[in-house]
Scaffold this active site. Structure first.
Site, PDB file in Angstrom:
ATOM      1  N   LYS A  10       1.044  -1.192   0.042  1.00  0.00           N
ATOM      2  CA  LYS A  10       0.038   0.057   0.104  1.00  0.00           C
ATOM      3  C   LYS A  10       0.895   1.201   0.022  1.00  0.00           C
ATOM      4  O   LYS A  10       2.096   1.275   0.215  1.00  0.00           O
ATOM      5  CB  LYS A  10      -0.763  -0.103   0.986  1.00  0.00           C
ATOM      6  CG  LYS A  10      -1.995  -1.238   1.248  1.00  0.00           C
ATOM      7  CD  LYS A  10      -2.979  -1.013   2.287  1.00  0.00           C
ATOM      8  CE  LYS A  10      -4.196  -2.200   2.295  1.00  0.00           C
ATOM      9  NZ  LYS A  10      -4.904  -1.916   3.269  1.00  0.00           N
ATOM     10  N   TYR A  50     -12.451  -2.659  -4.137  1.00  0.00           N
ATOM     11  CA  TYR A  50     -12.851  -2.721  -2.675  1.00  0.00           C
ATOM     12  C   TYR A  50     -14.607  -2.935  -2.569  1.00  0.00           C
ATOM     13  O   TYR A  50     -15.031  -2.418  -1.819  1.00  0.00           O
ATOM     14  CB  TYR A  50     -12.434  -1.880  -1.777  1.00  0.00           C
ATOM     15  CG  TYR A  50     -11.138  -2.068  -1.302  1.00  0.00           C
ATOM     16  CD1 TYR A  50     -10.737  -3.097  -0.603  1.00  0.00           C
ATOM     17  CD2 TYR A  50      -9.992  -1.201  -1.702  1.00  0.00           C
ATOM     18  CE1 TYR A  50      -9.318  -3.360   0.022  1.00  0.00           C
ATOM     19  CE2 TYR A  50      -8.615  -1.369  -1.243  1.00  0.00           C
ATOM     20  CZ  TYR A  50      -8.335  -2.504  -0.427  1.00  0.00           C
ATOM     21  OH  TYR A  50      -7.116  -2.657  -0.020  1.00  0.00           O
ATOM     22  N   PHE A  58     -15.947   2.665   6.715  1.00  0.00           N
ATOM     23  CA  PHE A  58     -14.701   3.212   6.498  1.00  0.00           C
ATOM     24  C   PHE A  58     -14.198   3.308   4.917  1.00  0.00           C
ATOM     25  O   PHE A  58     -13.145   3.770   4.520  1.00  0.00           O
ATOM     26  CB  PHE A  58     -13.391   2.231   7.030  1.00  0.00           C
ATOM     27  CG  PHE A  58     -13.723   0.845   6.920  1.00  0.00           C
ATOM     28  CD1 PHE A  58     -13.317   0.143   5.603  1.00  0.00           C
ATOM     29  CD2 PHE A  58     -14.622  -0.180   7.587  1.00  0.00           C
ATOM     30  CE1 PHE A  58     -13.233  -1.331   5.255  1.00  0.00           C
ATOM     31  CE2 PHE A  58     -14.639  -1.467   7.238  1.00  0.00           C
ATOM     32  CZ  PHE A  58     -13.926  -1.907   6.003  1.00  0.00           C
ATOM     33  N   ARG A  86      -1.361 -14.411   4.471  1.00  0.00           N
ATOM     34  CA  ARG A  86      -2.202 -13.796   5.842  1.00  0.00           C
ATOM     35  C   ARG A  86      -1.348 -13.971   7.042  1.00  0.00           C
ATOM     36  O   ARG A  86      -1.477 -12.932   7.681  1.00  0.00           O
ATOM     37  CB  ARG A  86      -3.441 -14.463   5.909  1.00  0.00           C
ATOM     38  CG  ARG A  86      -4.412 -13.890   4.657  1.00  0.00           C
ATOM     39  CD  ARG A  86      -5.923 -14.120   4.812  1.00  0.00           C
ATOM     40  NE  ARG A  86      -6.516 -13.462   5.804  1.00  0.00           N
ATOM     41  CZ  ARG A  86      -6.984 -12.566   5.356  1.00  0.00           C
ATOM     42  NH1 ARG A  86      -6.999 -11.779   4.125  1.00  0.00           N
ATOM     43  NH2 ARG A  86      -7.830 -11.804   6.257  1.00  0.00           N
ATOM     44  N   THR A  92      -5.248  -7.051  10.462  1.00  0.00           N
ATOM     45  CA  THR A  92      -5.520  -5.790   9.697  1.00  0.00           C
ATOM     46  C   THR A  92      -5.244  -4.597  10.421  1.00  0.00           C
ATOM     47  O   THR A  92      -4.551  -3.632   9.962  1.00  0.00           O
ATOM     48  CB  THR A  92      -7.274  -6.062   9.564  1.00  0.00           C
ATOM     49  OG1 THR A  92      -7.483  -7.303   8.766  1.00  0.00           O
ATOM     50  CG2 THR A  92      -7.813  -4.791   8.784  1.00  0.00           C
ATOM     51  N   ARG A 103       2.633  -6.042   9.289  1.00  0.00           N
ATOM     52  CA  ARG A 103       1.866  -4.893   9.943  1.00  0.00           C
ATOM     53  C   ARG A 103       2.129  -4.641  11.101  1.00  0.00           C
ATOM     54  O   ARG A 103       2.432  -3.491  11.410  1.00  0.00           O
ATOM     55  CB  ARG A 103       0.504  -5.443   9.855  1.00  0.00           C
ATOM     56  CG  ARG A 103      -0.239  -5.249   8.437  1.00  0.00           C
ATOM     57  CD  ARG A 103      -1.525  -5.762   8.504  1.00  0.00           C
ATOM     58  NE  ARG A 103      -2.418  -5.695   7.394  1.00  0.00           N
ATOM     59  CZ  ARG A 103      -3.223  -6.308   6.709  1.00  0.00           C
ATOM     60  NH1 ARG A 103      -3.717  -7.558   7.446  1.00  0.00           N
ATOM     61  NH2 ARG A 103      -3.899  -6.155   5.681  1.00  0.00           N
ATOM     62  N   ASN A 113      -1.950   0.244   6.698  1.00  0.00           N
ATOM     63  CA  ASN A 113      -1.792  -1.013   7.429  1.00  0.00           C
ATOM     64  C   ASN A 113      -0.647  -1.707   6.313  1.00  0.00           C
ATOM     65  O   ASN A 113      -0.758  -3.025   6.351  1.00  0.00           O
ATOM     66  CB  ASN A 113      -2.796  -1.899   7.704  1.00  0.00           C
ATOM     67  CG  ASN A 113      -3.619  -2.271   6.524  1.00  0.00           C
ATOM     68  OD1 ASN A 113      -3.683  -1.850   5.535  1.00  0.00           O
ATOM     69  ND2 ASN A 113      -4.755  -3.254   6.862  1.00  0.00           N
ATOM     70  N   HIS A 116      -2.383  -5.664   1.712  1.00  0.00           N
ATOM     71  CA  HIS A 116      -3.433  -6.123   1.532  1.00  0.00           C
ATOM     72  C   HIS A 116      -3.147  -7.595   0.842  1.00  0.00           C
ATOM     73  O   HIS A 116      -2.274  -7.570   0.160  1.00  0.00           O
ATOM     74  CB  HIS A 116      -4.255  -5.428   0.359  1.00  0.00           C
ATOM     75  CG  HIS A 116      -5.538  -6.302  -0.058  1.00  0.00           C
ATOM     76  ND1 HIS A 116      -6.812  -6.545   0.879  1.00  0.00           N
ATOM     77  CD2 HIS A 116      -5.807  -7.359  -1.287  1.00  0.00           C
ATOM     78  CE1 HIS A 116      -7.464  -7.350  -0.115  1.00  0.00           C
ATOM     79  NE2 HIS A 116      -6.779  -7.583  -0.971  1.00  0.00           N
ATOM     80  N   GLU A 127      -9.436 -11.199  -7.495  1.00  0.00           N
ATOM     81  CA  GLU A 127      -8.517  -9.984  -7.546  1.00  0.00           C
ATOM     82  C   GLU A 127      -7.292  -9.996  -8.364  1.00  0.00           C
ATOM     83  O   GLU A 127      -7.030  -8.928  -8.968  1.00  0.00           O
ATOM     84  CB  GLU A 127      -8.028  -9.872  -5.779  1.00  0.00           C
ATOM     85  CG  GLU A 127      -9.181  -9.577  -4.885  1.00  0.00           C
ATOM     86  CD  GLU A 127      -8.785  -9.555  -3.389  1.00  0.00           C
ATOM     87  OE1 GLU A 127      -9.477  -9.299  -2.462  1.00  0.00           O
ATOM     88  OE2 GLU A 127      -7.520  -9.872  -3.219  1.00  0.00           O
TER      89      GLU A 127
HETATM   90  P1  CMP Z   1      -7.570  -4.452   3.297  1.00  0.00           P
HETATM   91  O1  CMP Z   1      -7.017  -6.135   3.762  1.00  0.00           O
HETATM   92  O2  CMP Z   1      -6.727  -3.685   2.083  1.00  0.00           O
HETATM   93  O3  CMP Z   1      -9.105  -4.723   3.172  1.00  0.00           O
HETATM   94  C1  CMP Z   1      -9.847  -3.623   3.283  1.00  0.00           C
HETATM   95  C2  CMP Z   1      -9.213  -2.592   4.201  1.00  0.00           C
HETATM   96  O4  CMP Z   1     -10.034  -1.672   4.815  1.00  0.00           O
HETATM   97  C3  CMP Z   1      -8.404  -3.010   5.298  1.00  0.00           C
HETATM   98  O5  CMP Z   1      -7.392  -3.891   4.775  1.00  0.00           O
HETATM   99  C4  CMP Z   1      -8.077  -1.951   5.965  1.00  0.00           C
HETATM  100  O6  CMP Z   1      -6.958  -1.179   5.604  1.00  0.00           O
HETATM  101  C5  CMP Z   1      -9.151  -0.926   6.034  1.00  0.00           C
HETATM  102  N1  CMP Z   1      -9.782  -0.888   7.114  1.00  0.00           N
HETATM  103  C6  CMP Z   1     -10.280   0.614   7.649  1.00  0.00           C
HETATM  104  N2  CMP Z   1     -11.084   0.109   8.754  1.00  0.00           N
HETATM  105  C7  CMP Z   1     -11.638  -0.980   8.827  1.00  0.00           C
HETATM  106  C8  CMP Z   1     -12.280  -1.602   9.700  1.00  0.00           C
HETATM  107  N3  CMP Z   1     -13.032  -1.220  10.633  1.00  0.00           N
HETATM  108  N4  CMP Z   1     -12.251  -3.423   9.501  1.00  0.00           N
HETATM  109  C9  CMP Z   1     -11.697  -3.608   8.572  1.00  0.00           C
HETATM  110  N5  CMP Z   1     -10.721  -3.043   7.475  1.00  0.00           N
HETATM  111  C10 CMP Z   1     -10.860  -1.806   7.909  1.00  0.00           C
END
Ligand code: CMP
Length: 141
Positions: A10, A50, A58, A86, A92, A103, A113, A116, A127
Site C-alpha cells: 500500500k 474494494y 470506512f 495472511r 488488519t 503489519r 496498514n 493487502h 482479485e
Molecule cells: P485490506 O486487507 O486492504 O481490506 C480492506 C481495508 O479496509 C483493510 O485492509 C483496512 O486497511 C481498511 N479498514 C479500515 N477500517 C477497517 C475496519 N474497521 N475493518 C476492516 N478493515 C478496515
C-alpha cells in the site's frame, strides 16, 4: 495445494521505501512473485477493487488512502499461498498484529496498514483477474 494470492503493497509502505523488505519476506516464506506492477490507482480502480466494502463506514477513507500514492500489486504463488500470506501480514489492525508480522513491523494504523492480501482462494481469483490478464502471469516451470 499450490495457490495464487493477490498482494498489494500500500501507499504507506511504498512511501517508507520498504517494498524490497516486504517482498523479501514473501520469498523467504517460500512464495514466488509471478506478476508485479507499480501503479497509482484511480478512484474507480480502488472502488471496484474494494466493492464488497462499499457499504462500510470506512469505505471513503479506504478509497482515498489507496489512491493517495503508488502501490505495488503482485501475484504470489506457492503452497497454501492465501493463508501463508495472511500469516505473514498479521492482523488488519497493526495494533493487534503479532510481533514479527509485516503489519506489526511496518504499519501505523488500520487504514495505513502496509499490505493487502486476498482472504480466500475465491477472492484471490477475482482479485488477480482484476489487476492482471492471464498472459501477464509468469508461473514457475
Ligand atoms: P485490506 O486487507 O486492504 O481490506 C480492506 C481495508 O479496509 C483493510 O485492509 C483496512 O486497511 C481498511 N479498514 C479500515 N477500517 C477497517 C475496519 N474497521 N475493518 C476492516 N478493515 C478496515
Amino acid at each position: 495445494a499450490v495457490e495464487r494470492t493477490l498482494s498489494i503493497i500500500k501507499p504507506d509502505a511504498v512511501a517508507k521505501n520498504v517494498v524490497g523488505q516486504i517482498i523479501g519476506r514473501f520469498e523467504k516464506a517460500g512464495l514466488s512473485v509471478i506478476a508485479a506492477k507499480m501503479v497509482q490507482l484511480s478512484q474507480s480502480d480502488a472502488e471496484g477493487f474494494y466493492a464488497e466494502h462499499s457499504a462500510r463506514p470506512f469505505f471513503k477513507d479506504l478509497v482515498s488512502f489507496m489512491t493517495s500514492g503508488p502501490v505495488v500489486v503482485q501475484v504470489l504463488e506457492g503452497e497454501g499461498a492465501v493463508l501463508k500470506n495472511r500469516e505473514l501480514m498479521g492482523a488488519t489492525n497493526p495494533k493487534e498484529a503479532e510481533a514479527g508480522t509485516i503489519r506489526a513491523d511496518f504499519a501505523e494504523s488500520i487504514d495505513a496498514n502496509a499490505v493487502h492480501g486476498s482472504d480466500s482462494t475465491t477472492s484471490a481469483a477475482r482479485e488477480v483477474a482484476y489487476f492482471f490478464a492471464e498472459t501477464e502471469l509468469c508461473p514457475r516451470a
